[in-house]
Design a protein around this motif. Sequence first.
Motif, PDB file in Angstrom:
ATOM      1  N   GLN A   1      18.589  19.685  26.342  1.00 56.26           N
ATOM      2  CA  GLN A   1      19.229  18.341  27.031  1.00 56.26           C
ATOM      3  C   GLN A   1      19.797  18.932  28.391  1.00 56.26           C
ATOM      4  O   GLN A   1      19.468  20.124  28.701  1.00 56.26           O
ATOM      5  CB  GLN A   1      20.390  18.214  26.118  1.00 56.26           C
ATOM      6  N   THR A   2      20.230  17.998  29.158  1.00 54.22           N
ATOM      7  CA  THR A   2      20.617  18.062  30.334  1.00 54.22           C
ATOM      8  C   THR A   2      21.843  19.119  30.416  1.00 54.22           C
ATOM      9  O   THR A   2      22.504  19.153  29.508  1.00 54.22           O
ATOM     10  CB  THR A   2      20.962  16.720  31.058  1.00 54.22           C
TER      11      THR A   2
ATOM     12  N   ALA B   1      12.354  17.918  32.190  1.00 51.93           N
ATOM     13  CA  ALA B   1      13.533  17.115  32.474  1.00 51.93           C
ATOM     14  C   ALA B   1      14.395  17.092  30.768  1.00 51.93           C
ATOM     15  O   ALA B   1      14.122  17.558  29.873  1.00 51.93           O
ATOM     16  CB  ALA B   1      13.122  15.730  32.741  1.00 51.93           C
ATOM     17  N   GLY B   2      15.775  16.821  31.292  1.00 49.02           N
ATOM     18  CA  GLY B   2      16.663  16.783  29.984  1.00 49.02           C
ATOM     19  C   GLY B   2      16.155  15.934  28.803  1.00 49.02           C
ATOM     20  O   GLY B   2      15.689  14.853  29.113  1.00 49.02           O
TER      21      GLY B   2
ATOM     22  N   THR C   1      30.398  26.582  30.175  1.00 53.45           N
ATOM     23  CA  THR C   1      30.677  26.617  31.871  1.00 53.45           C
ATOM     24  C   THR C   1      32.009  26.236  32.477  1.00 53.45           C
ATOM     25  O   THR C   1      32.850  25.548  31.487  1.00 53.45           O
ATOM     26  CB  THR C   1      29.680  25.995  32.476  1.00 53.45           C
TER      27      THR C   1
ATOM     28  N   GLY D   1      20.686  24.830  30.549  1.00 51.28           N
ATOM     29  CA  GLY D   1      20.423  25.885  31.062  1.00 51.28           C
ATOM     30  C   GLY D   1      18.823  26.397  31.276  1.00 51.28           C
ATOM     31  O   GLY D   1      18.568  27.508  31.560  1.00 51.28           O
ATOM     32  N   LYS D   2      18.083  25.236  31.334  1.00 53.49           N
ATOM     33  CA  LYS D   2      16.648  25.147  31.652  1.00 53.49           C
ATOM     34  C   LYS D   2      16.446  26.038  32.902  1.00 53.49           C
ATOM     35  O   LYS D   2      15.655  26.753  33.232  1.00 53.49           O
ATOM     36  CB  LYS D   2      15.800  23.966  31.468  1.00 53.49           C
TER      37      LYS D   2
ATOM     38  N   GLU E   1      32.306  23.870  34.251  1.00 52.27           N
ATOM     39  CA  GLU E   1      32.180  22.382  34.265  1.00 52.27           C
ATOM     40  C   GLU E   1      32.592  21.738  32.705  1.00 52.27           C
ATOM     41  O   GLU E   1      33.196  20.846  32.581  1.00 52.27           O
ATOM     42  CB  GLU E   1      30.855  21.975  34.582  1.00 52.27           C
TER      43      GLU E   1
ATOM     44  N   GLN F   1      23.495  17.831  39.162  1.00 53.38           N
ATOM     45  CA  GLN F   1      22.097  17.902  39.819  1.00 53.38           C
ATOM     46  C   GLN F   1      20.953  18.027  38.729  1.00 53.38           C
ATOM     47  O   GLN F   1      20.075  18.751  38.753  1.00 53.38           O
ATOM     48  CB  GLN F   1      22.263  19.441  40.338  1.00 53.38           C
ATOM     49  N   SER F   2      21.188  17.001  37.905  1.00 57.55           N
ATOM     50  CA  SER F   2      20.061  17.021  36.757  1.00 57.55           C
ATOM     51  C   SER F   2      18.520  16.644  37.362  1.00 57.55           C
ATOM     52  O   SER F   2      18.635  15.597  37.924  1.00 57.55           O
ATOM     53  CB  SER F   2      20.648  15.599  35.823  1.00 57.55           C
ATOM     54  N   SER F   3      17.885  17.511  36.816  1.00 59.05           N
ATOM     55  CA  SER F   3      16.581  17.090  37.054  1.00 59.05           C
ATOM     56  C   SER F   3      15.829  15.958  36.131  1.00 59.05           C
ATOM     57  O   SER F   3      16.017  16.143  34.957  1.00 59.05           O
ATOM     58  CB  SER F   3      15.786  18.529  36.490  1.00 59.05           C
TER      59      SER F   3
END
Length: 419
Positions: free
Chosen positions: A97-98, A291-292, A21, A101-102, A23, A220-222
């Motif tokens: 992992q965080t 979660a990650g 990405t 792309g989940k 990022e 914006q990690s879940s």
Amino acid sequence: MTNSNSENTTVQVALRIRPLTQEDLVNLPSRFQRNVLSTSPFTPNQVIVHGDKKLTFNFDYVFGPETQQRDVYDISVRNMVDKFLEGFNVTILAYGQTSSGKTYTMGTSDSVSSIHESRGIIPRALHTLFSYISSAQFKSRKITMKVSFIEIYNEDLNDLLNDTDDDENKPQLLIREDSKGNIIWSGLQEIKVNSVEEVMGHLARGSLNRQVGATDMNSQSSRSHAIFSVTLCQQKQISTNGISSPTPLSHPSTPSTPTKLGSPPPRRLSKILDDGEWVTVTSKFNFVDLAGSERLKRTAVSGDRAKEGISINSGLLALGNVISALGDPSKARNTTHIPYRDSKLTRLLQDSLGGNAQTLMIACVSPAEYNISETINTLKYANRARNIKNSAIVNQEEAEILLLLILMVMVEDLLLLLV
Ligand SMILES: Nc1ncnc2c1ncn2[C@@H]1O[C@H](COP(=O)(O)OP(=O)(O)OP(=O)(O)O)[C@@H](O)[C@H]1O
């Protein structure tokens, strides 16, 4: 497959490799941006990891970085929507992992206005569902659909669709097991829905209520596990020869002559039986955005974030232990104990892992060398899940309804005997 009402399946596992990405290009050291994953040109559904040594893993599906959202859906999910409509419980889990792309794959953060091409699995599945339900084939059925959205945050359960601030009067969320061994989530709001737009509105509202926090790896990690569920209840008539009948159920009328217990069924009862049985088919579709899965030191967190990390990891560790116990044939022979009760996550998903559900795990990974150790962990974790055997059945209740009809007629007849 044993018959059309029950299926023995294994948990299907799809691997999705996201592209690098913007990022990544900004945040990752350039020497670690190298792509370390490739798909095999000779063996379908195989991925090769080009690390210190070459590793290969096989899955039920492998989606490379160029795979579009539509293809992920059409190839691995659409058939599960068909199963859901037939009355099977279905669960799709996104693991990784965080920032792997989940959420993107699942579409948990999508809204009604999301760009069509980039929409994830949830909006696509709902479009398919509603178009089936409005088709001629389903016209004779009485259909209700409900949604719920639950979050596990630090081992607490939160109802993401309950906006009440009054915590004291919020119903307590509990996980129970009924007499048939089905897992019941009680206290959770289930909201009736009539259109894709309504569903997407609830999904967006619930996603806003979800716990997110900035880590070094994803702003914006879940920070929580979230399960968006759709429950479908279909009342339909099947003729005694097994073919669906479009005739709606008519209430039994008053009998002209009373019936004695043990005598042949009265004419109107045999008419009901001739017209076919009414059955209620109830199925549940769980979309799970985990979660990650990264180890704590990677996300450089402390304080509350670290506490979250420990609890996220303990849920995923328990999930891993359940997967091991179910998926390792030698362990499965030696122990009947599956540690579902070790975490809320595994308890909530008990039916989906080794139970009455058709399950797909989508393992999401980054292609960058920077993430290679987390990627290998994800590949190993997901690979073990492929050994889990589920035994799913169509959740149909005909006997009870038929019995109810017979009892209703008998009660009427007995009442007539009294006058
Ligand atoms: N297949 C893909 N194609 C294009 N962009 C993607 C793809 N997968 C993920 N991304 C992008 O990568 C970023 C991280 O993805 P996402 O938020 O889905 O990760 P996540 O695994 O849910 O992370 P977390 O566990 O922290 O919530 C997002 O900007 C997303 O749009």
